[in-house]
Write a protein that holds these residues in place. Structure first.
Motif, PDB file in Angstrom:
ATOM      1  N   ALA A   1      82.560 162.342 -34.570  1.00 15.75           N
ATOM      2  CA  ALA A   1      82.080 163.596 -33.991  1.00 15.75           C
ATOM      3  C   ALA A   1      83.197 164.314 -33.240  1.00 15.75           C
ATOM      4  O   ALA A   1      83.327 165.550 -33.317  1.00 15.75           O
ATOM      5  N   ALA A   2      84.019 163.560 -32.507  1.00 16.21           N
ATOM      6  CA  ALA A   2      85.133 164.171 -31.773  1.00 16.21           C
ATOM      7  C   ALA A   2      86.145 164.792 -32.731  1.00 16.21           C
ATOM      8  O   ALA A   2      86.640 165.905 -32.507  1.00 16.21           O
ATOM      9  N   LEU A   3      86.464 164.078 -33.818  1.00 11.04           N
ATOM     10  CA  LEU A   3      87.410 164.620 -34.798  1.00 11.04           C
ATOM     11  C   LEU A   3      86.845 165.851 -35.491  1.00 11.04           C
ATOM     12  O   LEU A   3      87.568 166.816 -35.778  1.00 11.04           O
ATOM     13  N   ALA A   4      85.541 165.856 -35.758  1.00 11.60           N
ATOM     14  CA  ALA A   4      84.918 167.035 -36.372  1.00 11.60           C
ATOM     15  C   ALA A   4      84.998 168.232 -35.429  1.00 11.60           C
ATOM     16  O   ALA A   4      85.242 169.372 -35.864  1.00 11.60           O
ATOM     17  N   THR A   5      84.812 167.989 -34.126  1.00 19.51           N
ATOM     18  CA  THR A   5      84.929 169.072 -33.141  1.00 19.51           C
ATOM     19  C   THR A   5      86.344 169.646 -33.128  1.00 19.51           C
ATOM     20  O   THR A   5      86.542 170.873 -33.129  1.00 19.51           O
ATOM     21  N   LEU A   6      87.336 168.766 -33.124  1.00 25.00           N
ATOM     22  CA  LEU A   6      88.727 169.237 -33.155  1.00 25.00           C
ATOM     23  C   LEU A   6      89.023 169.974 -34.445  1.00 25.00           C
ATOM     24  O   LEU A   6      89.773 170.961 -34.468  1.00 25.00           O
ATOM     25  N   GLY A   7      88.443 169.509 -35.557  1.00 24.90           N
ATOM     26  CA  GLY A   7      88.659 170.186 -36.833  1.00 24.90           C
ATOM     27  C   GLY A   7      88.156 171.617 -36.800  1.00 24.90           C
ATOM     28  O   GLY A   7      88.846 172.546 -37.253  1.00 24.90           O
ATOM     29  N   VAL A   8      86.949 171.828 -36.246  1.00 26.71           N
ATOM     30  CA  VAL A   8      86.413 173.189 -36.126  1.00 26.71           C
ATOM     31  C   VAL A   8      87.293 174.025 -35.206  1.00 26.71           C
ATOM     32  O   VAL A   8      87.565 175.207 -35.477  1.00 26.71           O
ATOM     33  N   PHE A   9      87.780 173.415 -34.116  1.00 20.05           N
ATOM     34  CA  PHE A   9      88.630 174.138 -33.182  1.00 20.05           C
ATOM     35  C   PHE A   9      89.920 174.627 -33.860  1.00 20.05           C
ATOM     36  O   PHE A   9      90.301 175.799 -33.715  1.00 20.05           O
ATOM     37  N   PHE A  10      90.571 173.752 -34.603  1.00 17.91           N
ATOM     38  CA  PHE A  10      91.836 174.142 -35.225  1.00 17.91           C
ATOM     39  C   PHE A  10      91.631 175.138 -36.371  1.00 17.91           C
ATOM     40  O   PHE A  10      92.467 176.021 -36.593  1.00 17.91           O
ATOM     41  N   VAL A  11      90.518 175.024 -37.069  1.00 22.88           N
ATOM     42  CA  VAL A  11      90.234 176.008 -38.119  1.00 22.88           C
ATOM     43  C   VAL A  11      90.015 177.386 -37.506  1.00 22.88           C
ATOM     44  O   VAL A  11      90.558 178.404 -37.981  1.00 22.88           O
ATOM     45  N   TYR A  12      89.202 177.442 -36.438  1.00 21.10           N
ATOM     46  CA  TYR A  12      89.002 178.717 -35.760  1.00 21.10           C
ATOM     47  C   TYR A  12      90.295 179.224 -35.140  1.00 21.10           C
ATOM     48  O   TYR A  12      90.548 180.432 -35.091  1.00 21.10           O
ATOM     49  N   GLY A  13      91.122 178.300 -34.643  1.00 22.03           N
ATOM     50  CA  GLY A  13      92.395 178.708 -34.069  1.00 22.03           C
ATOM     51  C   GLY A  13      93.289 179.421 -35.081  1.00 22.03           C
ATOM     52  O   GLY A  13      94.018 180.362 -34.740  1.00 22.03           O
ATOM     53  N   TYR A  14      93.192 178.993 -36.309  1.00 19.63           N
ATOM     54  CA  TYR A  14      94.001 179.646 -37.357  1.00 19.63           C
ATOM     55  C   TYR A  14      93.553 181.088 -37.543  1.00 19.63           C
ATOM     56  O   TYR A  14      94.392 182.002 -37.633  1.00 19.63           O
ATOM     57  N   PHE A  15      92.257 181.333 -37.591  1.00 19.49           N
ATOM     58  CA  PHE A  15      91.755 182.697 -37.784  1.00 19.49           C
ATOM     59  C   PHE A  15      91.903 183.545 -36.518  1.00 19.49           C
ATOM     60  O   PHE A  15      91.989 184.773 -36.596  1.00 19.49           O
ATOM     61  N   ASP A  16      91.890 182.908 -35.341  1.00 15.75           N
ATOM     62  CA  ASP A  16      92.040 183.651 -34.087  1.00 15.75           C
ATOM     63  C   ASP A  16      93.495 183.933 -33.736  1.00 15.75           C
ATOM     64  O   ASP A  16      93.773 184.591 -32.729  1.00 15.75           O
ATOM     65  N   GLY A  17      94.432 183.375 -34.505  1.00 17.73           N
ATOM     66  CA  GLY A  17      95.841 183.552 -34.184  1.00 17.73           C
ATOM     67  C   GLY A  17      96.286 182.688 -33.030  1.00 17.73           C
ATOM     68  O   GLY A  17      97.194 183.056 -32.271  1.00 17.73           O
TER      69      GLY A  17
ATOM     70  N   PRO B   1      88.207 167.321 -23.379  1.00 15.74           N
ATOM     71  CA  PRO B   1      86.794 166.900 -23.442  1.00 15.74           C
ATOM     72  C   PRO B   1      86.504 165.887 -24.547  1.00 15.74           C
ATOM     73  O   PRO B   1      85.708 164.974 -24.353  1.00 15.74           O
ATOM     74  N   THR B   2      87.146 166.043 -25.718  1.00 12.20           N
ATOM     75  CA  THR B   2      86.908 165.068 -26.790  1.00 12.20           C
ATOM     76  C   THR B   2      87.467 163.700 -26.406  1.00 12.20           C
ATOM     77  O   THR B   2      86.852 162.662 -26.702  1.00 12.20           O
ATOM     78  N   LEU B   3      88.620 163.685 -25.736  1.00 10.82           N
ATOM     79  CA  LEU B   3      89.197 162.411 -25.305  1.00 10.82           C
ATOM     80  C   LEU B   3      88.324 161.741 -24.252  1.00 10.82           C
ATOM     81  O   LEU B   3      88.054 160.525 -24.320  1.00 10.82           O
ATOM     82  N   LEU B   4      87.856 162.513 -23.274  1.00 10.49           N
ATOM     83  CA  LEU B   4      86.970 161.950 -22.253  1.00 10.49           C
ATOM     84  C   LEU B   4      85.671 161.430 -22.882  1.00 10.49           C
ATOM     85  O   LEU B   4      85.145 160.390 -22.474  1.00 10.49           O
ATOM     86  N   PHE B   5      85.171 162.156 -23.862  1.00 12.89           N
ATOM     87  CA  PHE B   5      83.946 161.733 -24.531  1.00 12.89           C
ATOM     88  C   PHE B   5      84.138 160.398 -25.237  1.00 12.89           C
ATOM     89  O   PHE B   5      83.270 159.512 -25.176  1.00 12.89           O
ATOM     90  N   ILE B   6      85.275 160.209 -25.883  1.00 16.55           N
ATOM     91  CA  ILE B   6      85.534 158.941 -26.575  1.00 16.55           C
ATOM     92  C   ILE B   6      85.667 157.798 -25.580  1.00 16.55           C
ATOM     93  O   ILE B   6      85.256 156.659 -25.856  1.00 16.55           O
ATOM     94  N   LEU B   7      86.195 158.093 -24.393  1.00 14.19           N
ATOM     95  CA  LEU B   7      86.451 157.044 -23.403  1.00 14.19           C
ATOM     96  C   LEU B   7      85.234 156.685 -22.556  1.00 14.19           C
ATOM     97  O   LEU B   7      85.303 155.771 -21.739  1.00 14.19           O
ATOM     98  N   ILE B   8      84.129 157.398 -22.712  1.00 13.39           N
ATOM     99  CA  ILE B   8      82.925 157.053 -21.937  1.00 13.39           C
ATOM    100  C   ILE B   8      82.481 155.642 -22.313  1.00 13.39           C
ATOM    101  O   ILE B   8      82.359 155.319 -23.497  1.00 13.39           O
ATOM    102  N   PRO B   9      82.223 154.772 -21.350  1.00 11.99           N
ATOM    103  CA  PRO B   9      81.776 153.404 -21.681  1.00 11.99           C
ATOM    104  C   PRO B   9      80.472 153.424 -22.476  1.00 11.99           C
ATOM    105  O   PRO B   9      79.565 154.230 -22.223  1.00 11.99           O
ATOM    106  N   THR B  10      80.385 152.537 -23.440  1.00  6.00           N
ATOM    107  CA  THR B  10      79.186 152.471 -24.293  1.00  6.00           C
ATOM    108  C   THR B  10      77.912 152.218 -23.497  1.00  6.00           C
ATOM    109  O   THR B  10      76.870 152.814 -23.799  1.00  6.00           O
ATOM    110  N   PRO B  11      77.913 151.330 -22.463  1.00  8.22           N
ATOM    111  CA  PRO B  11      76.670 151.141 -21.692  1.00  8.22           C
ATOM    112  C   PRO B  11      76.135 152.429 -21.066  1.00  8.22           C
ATOM    113  O   PRO B  11      74.919 152.596 -20.943  1.00  8.22           O
ATOM    114  N   VAL B  12      77.053 153.333 -20.674  1.00  7.15           N
ATOM    115  CA  VAL B  12      76.605 154.596 -20.081  1.00  7.15           C
ATOM    116  C   VAL B  12      75.864 155.425 -21.128  1.00  7.15           C
ATOM    117  O   VAL B  12      74.803 156.004 -20.856  1.00  7.15           O
TER     118      VAL B  12
END
Length: 769
Positions: A256-272, A291-302
């Motif tokens: 999910a984090a990689l998919a979020t970054l993928g959308v960000f970089f695709v939009y970044g290309y069109f936004d210049g 935010p994607t890095l922090l999301f990945i680092l959240i402990p699983t029990p949380v």
């Protein structure tokens, strides 16, 4: 003893978050509008400290340079704090909530803003035909803040008291969303749009991870509104974020984090994005990467804890508690009734015949002494010598034999007694009455034993039901949520889903709308449970609302075949058969051969089968069933015998419990092999006690169980001849098997049925997927 107070870190964090919200709300407009007063009012109304909330409002005004605005904010905070402190003091004394004073003080604080706050009029985006000065704009803003105080009060109370505890109402959800949108606008203006984007992406990722459904797209739309209002950032960007996160969240947080970054970089290309200056490029990259890095680092029990709270929040606990309470109450009542029947069984079992027998013998001795010995001159002498004890021995022997003779007279009694013939006559006369009495006593004892056995059987049934009902239903909330999502994906809308029962044998109940495709429902449920599921019941709740109940489909299904013929010249057959469905997973087949042929034999056979069906349908233990039927048949004055074959088959595993009572051979046909089933016990109704031949067999796919009456087996010379015949008949179709076997038996008799003839066959086959 001194009690040390501990710090409530959650409340500290809560005040910190509300303080940040007050700061962001102050920067929504360009004139430091007191929108935070609405939040302060809501915090106080929700039960938070008036001092801390007012102090927070004052502190966030300090960064402003003008002393007059700081002084104005201090006065507004002080007025609200005092009003709520007075309101709480009055509430303690009068036990009533007095909202007039806080509302008046809020109006007074907003009036101070209208009267004294410096204000630069806004240029309106539309032309009214006249100029709207500072004062009218301040009045309009004050009115909006007054209305927002009510909106924020509903939102803050819902967030503090109901969030993740129960479902929020529609107005609570709308007002909470409005509160977060306004705070988001303040974040965009106070920090930056990039900072808000980072916070929003983190919130969206956590929300989607906890819910794992399409509501993440709705969350994305709400999060897209603040940057759209402030920075003209198009909302569709967040829509694609929501779709990508929803699709990839099932594959894990990293996906999910990689998919979020993928959308960000695709939009970044069109936004210049890649043509920005280094400082702006770094800010934009950090708004997505952090935010994607922090999301990945959240402990699983949380994450698990958050998921569990959301599941708990979505469940309808009251109905499940009611179900389990009712089950427990029913189970307790059944257990009490079971105890009553157990006491009845114990009481009947304790009323034996030994006391009655000894009392009858003592009564006989007393009569003989009174009628015969008392007139004898040696009566007193016999009493002194203990001769009357020898009289008791004579009575014992006479009761055993049915009559006493001279050779049965004890030697001491023979030496002393001068009237032996008179004593023997009196004893034998009383023994005749004794025999009649003991017959009646034994019949009564047999009746008590029958009732005791029935009471024991009923007690066992009720006890089993009590244990089953007392056990709370096991609930599988994860499967419920997955089933709801899976059904929605194939176009089946469910308002409620309930999964309960054993993990390997679950029961699914769901509420559907319209003419839902039952095949789709069964297919989705089968895939989810990893086992074939079938809709066992479909109940109409209204014209377009249905309740579907699904259960695990048995591994096997069964086909039956029966062929019968009555004895030539008779009006009725003494053979009776039964095929009974005990429950959804078990069935019983039985073949009863009544003694002889004709109407009387038919009645015996039908009675036996009827009792078998009733007892097995009630799930009474087999031992109680057979012993009860045996006793009932022995009660008859006429000879009532019945040979019985019984099989109870489990369709899940093919296990067959087979009971043979005085019946001829049966068979299990498995491919090219034939297994012979024999029994050596006497038929029902001959002896009081019963020892049936029982055995368990595991039937495989395409195995055939075959029961035969003695009219069929007697047509062939021996079991070996019958075995050869069976090997030559195809066993795929049980009805064809029984018809062919009956025809050959009739041919062996020369076309004349010399006895009642019945063949009953059952074939197991794998149930269709």
């Amino acid at each position: 003893m001194t009690v040390k107070k501990t710090t409530d870190y959650f409340r500290v964090l809560l005040y910190f978050l509300f303080g940040a919200a007050l700061l962001f709300l102050r920067y929504i407009g360009d004139n430091a509008e007191p929108i935070g007063l609405a939040l302060v009012y809501a915090m106080n109304a929700a039960g938070l400290s008036p001092f801390v909330s007012s102090l927070s409002f004052f502190l966030v005004s300090l960064p402003q340079s003008e002393f007059s605005q700081i002084l104005l904010s201090a006065g507004q905070a002080l007025v609200l704090a005092v009003s709520f402190l007075i309101e709480r003091r009055l509430r303690k004394t009068t036990a009533k909530r007095t909202w007039f004073l806080p509302l008046f003080c809020l109006s007074l604080s907003l009036g101070r803003f209208v009267a004294f706050a410096p204000f630069t009029p806004y240029k309106l985006p539309f032309d009214l035909g006249f100029t709207l000065g500072a004062l009218p704009q301040k009045v309009a803003i004050a009115a909006c803040v007054f209305l927002l105080s009510a909106v924020f009060t509903v939102a803050i109370k819902a967030l503090l008291k109901k969030f993740l505890k129960c479902r929020l109402s529609g107005d609570e959800i709308v007002f909470s969303v409005l509160f977060f949108i306004l705070v988001g606008v303040g974040i965009c203006r106070f920090l930056s749009v990039n900072a808000y984007m980072g916070i929003a992406l983190f919130v969206l990722l956590v929300f989607a991870c906890a819910t794992k459904d399409a509501t993440a797209i709705v969350c994305a739309f709400v999060l897209s509104l603040p940057p759209a209002l402030v920075g003209n950032l198009s909302p569709e960007r967040f829509f694609f974020y929501g779709v990508a996160i929803t699709l990839f969240m099932k594959s894990g947080r990293l996906a999910a984090a990689l998919a979020t970054l993928g959308v960000f970089f695709v939009y970044g290309y069109f936004d210049g994005l890649y043509t920005f200056e280094t400082s702006l490029l770094v800010q934009s990259l950090l708004s997505a990467v952090l935010p994607t890095l922090l999301f990945i680092l959240i402990p699983t029990p949380v994450i698990r804890e958050l998921e569990n709270k959301l599941v708990f929040y979505r469940e309808k606990h009251l109905s499940r508690i009611a179900i389990n309470r009712n089950r427990a109450a029913i189970g307790e009542q059944l257990f009490e009734i079971s105890s009553v029947f157990r006491e009845i069984q114990t009481t009947f079992a304790a009323l034996g015949t030994t006391e009655a027998e000894e009392g009858a013998k003592e009564y006989i001795r007393g009569l003989v002494k009174e009628e015969t010995c008392k007139t004898c001159p040696q009566y007193r002498a016999c009493g002194r010598k203990g001769v009357f004890d020898e009289l008791g021995k004579l009575i014992d022997v006479g009761c055993l034999k049915g009559k006493a003779n001279l050779i049965d007279v004890p030697s001491r009694l023979a030496e002393v007694c001068v009237n032996q013939s008179g004593v023997l006559y009196a004893v034998n006369r009383q023994i005749g009455d004794y025999t009649k009495y003991m017959t009646e006593t034994e019949n009564a004892a047999a009746g008590r034993a029958l009732l005791a056995g029935q009471a024991q059987g009923v007690s066992e049934i009720l006890k089993t039901l009590a244990i089953e009902q007392s056990e709370p239903l096991r609930i599988y909330t994860d499967k419920e949520r997955a089933l709801n999502i899976a059904l929605l994906s194939v176009g089946v809308v469910c308002s409620e889903v309930l999964v309960y029962g054993e993990e390997d044998n679950p029961t699914l109940s769901l509420i559907t709308f319209g003419k839902a495709d039952v095949k789709k429902i069964a297919a989705v449920a089968s895939e989810l449970c990893n086992a074939p599921m079938i809709i066992s019941e479909r109940l109409a709740l209204s014209r377009d609302k249905f309740c579907c109940i699904l259960r695990k489909k048995p591994y096997f299904d069964a086909a039956f075949g029966v062929a019968c013929a009555k004895k030539t010249g008779e009006v009725a057959s003494g053979d009776t058969h039964s095929v009974l469905r005990i429950d959804e997973r078990r069935f019983m087949v039985a073949l009863s051969d009544g003694m002889g042929s004709g109407e009387y034999a038919r009645r015996i056979s039908e009675s036996t089968i009827s009792l078998l069906e009733s007892f097995y349908r009630a799930k009474m233990p087999s031992e109680s069933v057979l012993s009860t039927i045996n006793k009932l048949l022995t009660f008859s004055k006429e000879e009532t015998f019945a040979c019985v074959d019984i099989a109870v088959v489990d369709l899940d595993n093919g296990k067959a419990d087979i009971v043979k009572i005085g019946s001829p051979v049966g068979f299990i046909l498995s491919g090219n092999t034939v297994k012979v089933l024999e029994g050596g016990s006497l038929p029902l109704g001959i002896l009081d006690s019963l020892r049936p031949d029982t055995a368990s067999y595991e039937l495989m796919e395409n195995d055939v169980l075959l029961f035969l009456s003695d009219g069929i087996t007697g047509a062939f010379g021996s079991t070996t001849d019958l075995y050869d015949v069976l090997k030559s008949i195809p066993a795929h179709n049980p009805q064809e098997l029984t018809d062919t076997l009956l025809d050959r038996a009739l041919n062996a008799y020369g076309g004349v049925a010399k006895d009642d003839m019945t063949a009953l066959a059952v074939r197991l086959f794998k149930a269709a997927a």
